[in-house]
Design a protein around this motif. Sequence first.
Motif, PDB file in Angstrom:
ATOM      1  N   ASP A 232      38.709  36.105  30.162  1.00 45.26           N
ATOM      2  CA  ASP A 232      39.668  36.676  31.038  1.00 45.26           C
ATOM      3  C   ASP A 232      40.587  35.711  31.303  1.00 45.26           C
ATOM      4  N   TYR A 233      41.574  35.741  30.816  1.00 42.43           N
ATOM      5  CA  TYR A 233      42.752  34.671  30.958  1.00 42.43           C
ATOM      6  C   TYR A 233      43.242  34.878  32.445  1.00 42.43           C
ATOM      7  N   GLU A 234      43.025  36.001  33.027  1.00 38.45           N
ATOM      8  CA  GLU A 234      43.516  36.085  34.415  1.00 38.45           C
ATOM      9  C   GLU A 234      42.819  35.245  35.676  1.00 38.45           C
ATOM     10  N   GLU A 235      41.579  35.391  35.439  1.00 35.41           N
ATOM     11  CA  GLU A 235      40.672  34.595  36.317  1.00 35.41           C
ATOM     12  C   GLU A 235      40.531  33.171  36.001  1.00 35.41           C
ATOM     13  N   TYR A 236      40.962  32.567  35.033  1.00 35.38           N
ATOM     14  CA  TYR A 236      40.791  31.228  34.380  1.00 35.38           C
ATOM     15  C   TYR A 236      41.682  30.131  35.065  1.00 35.38           C
ATOM     16  N   GLU A 237      41.316  29.221  35.706  1.00 34.06           N
ATOM     17  CA  GLU A 237      42.233  28.299  36.197  1.00 34.06           C
ATOM     18  C   GLU A 237      42.146  26.972  35.366  1.00 34.06           C
TER      19      GLU A 237
ATOM     20  N   PRO B 115      51.049  33.516  32.561  1.00 30.61           N
ATOM     21  CA  PRO B 115      50.303  34.755  32.927  1.00 30.61           C
ATOM     22  C   PRO B 115      50.815  35.730  32.423  1.00 30.61           C
TER      23      PRO B 115
ATOM     24  N   TYR C  69      50.240  36.128  28.698  1.00 30.78           N
ATOM     25  CA  TYR C  69      49.042  36.786  28.411  1.00 30.78           C
ATOM     26  C   TYR C  69      49.026  38.296  28.516  1.00 30.78           C
ATOM     27  N   GLU C  70      49.768  38.658  29.678  1.00 29.04           N
ATOM     28  CA  GLU C  70      50.002  40.268  29.935  1.00 29.04           C
ATOM     29  C   GLU C  70      50.805  41.016  28.556  1.00 29.04           C
TER      30      GLU C  70
ATOM     31  N   TYR D 257      44.227  30.483  24.658  1.00 29.51           N
ATOM     32  CA  TYR D 257      44.688  30.326  26.112  1.00 29.51           C
ATOM     33  C   TYR D 257      44.676  28.933  26.637  1.00 29.51           C
TER      34      TYR D 257
END
Length: 415
Positions: free
Chosen positions: A4-9, A25, A28-29, A252
Motif C-alpha cells: 500500500d504505497y498511499e499509506e506508507y510513510e 504519490p 504511484y497513482e 516504492y
Amino acid sequence: MAFDYEEYEPKGDKKNSDFFNEFRPQIYERRKASGIEDLVGNMQAVVMQVDPGTSIATMVELYEMTPYRHGASYIGETHRFHVLHSRPAFPAIILMEPLSDGFEEYITRVNRMYPLSRATPHSRYVGEIYQCANNEAVRGTLEDQSVRFEYRGEVENPFYTNDGFLFTMPSDFTGNRVGYSPHDFNDPDSLGLGGRFELTPAEQSQLDAAAEFAESSGVGELLLGIDHMATRILAADREDAILEFLTQVPYYFWGAYNISDMNSSTNVNRNGSIMDDKLSPAKVFTANNTPSFVNSFENKPMPTETFVRNYGRRMHHIAIEVQDGDHAANEKNVDFVVNALKEKGVPFLAHVVGECKDEPNLKQIFSKHSKNTILITEYVERCHGFDGFFTKDNVAALTEAAGQDEQFKHGQVFD
C-alpha cells in the motif's frame, strides 16, 4: 498482497523537496492507472559487460565470491554472452563480452570520459531486466511518459533490441538501463542470445577449481543471493533518479538517511510485492549532500561524489546476503566467509563493521573493486531477524573505506 504505497510513510531523516513529495504519490497513482504495475513484475536478471578476454576471469570471481554458476554461453553478432544462475527464483546474471576491442558504443564513450574507468573501456554494469507480460504495452505506456527506449538499427549492440527484450536508453541520472522481457531466464536457450557454444576444457577447468574452493571451504553454502545494489550519482540528481526509477518499475521509496560523517545520503527503493529482497533486490542510490563546488567552501568528506567524478555515474556495489548464524564461537558466518576469501587472495576494504551479539543488527564489509567489472562486492549478514535495511554507522564506515580506495591522483598513468 500488494504494498500500500498511499499509506506508507518513508523512513529516514533525509529531507526531500516539495517537488519530490508532490510527484512521488502521483507516480504511484499513474503506475496503477496506466497498467504498469500489472505489466511489470520482479527483477529477472542483471546485465553487466566486461572487456574482451576477461569474461572467464570474471566468472571465476563470481564463482568464488557469489552463489552464481555458469549455465550456458552464446555468441552473437557483436558479443559473447554467458548466463549464470544462483537459485531459480532469484535474478540471473547476463555477462556480455564484446568480440572485438574495437567495438564502440555508449559504454566505451562514457568510460573514456572519466580518469579511473578509462583503463577498462568496455566494463560497466548495464542494468536490470524485469519480468514483463507485454513489452509493446510497456513501451507505448512509458513513451507517453517521456521514457526513451532503444529501437532496432539505432543502437550498436543488437542485444538491446533482440526479440523479447525491451531496454530504455541509459538514464541521464544514473547511466543505468531498465529492461523488460517475458523470457524464462532459467531457460537460457530461450533468450535468443546467439549460437550456443561450449567453454574450452581449460576454461571449464578454471570454473571447476573455483567451484571446488567454494564447496570445500564452506563459503558457497553460506552465500544466498543479491540483497541490494547501489548506484552512485551526483547530489543534484538524487530525487530525479529515484522518481525516474519509480516511474519504470513497481518499486516504492522505502526511505532516505543522511550519512552526515560522509556528507552523503543513502536512498532505498524496494519491491513491495515480495517479502524477500533477494527475489527482486532493492535499488539504492547514494549521493553527496552538497555538490563538490559548494563543498569546497567547507571541505567536508565527499567520497560519493568523488567516485562519480572519477568513474562516472554508475553502479558502485552489489551486496550478497550471507546466511545468518554462528560459524564458531565468537565468529558469525560473515566473518568466516571473509576470512576464507582473504586466504584465497580476495582483497577487502578495512574490516567487517557492525556487531551481532544478542540483538538484531547487521555485519557488513566491502571487497575492493573487481579489476574486471569495477564493482565492489558487499557481504551483509542480517543478524537475529534484523528488520531494517541498514544502519547509519555501518554505511558511514563502508563509505569511508571505499572512498579511501577510489582516489584519483594527478599524474596517475593509465593504459
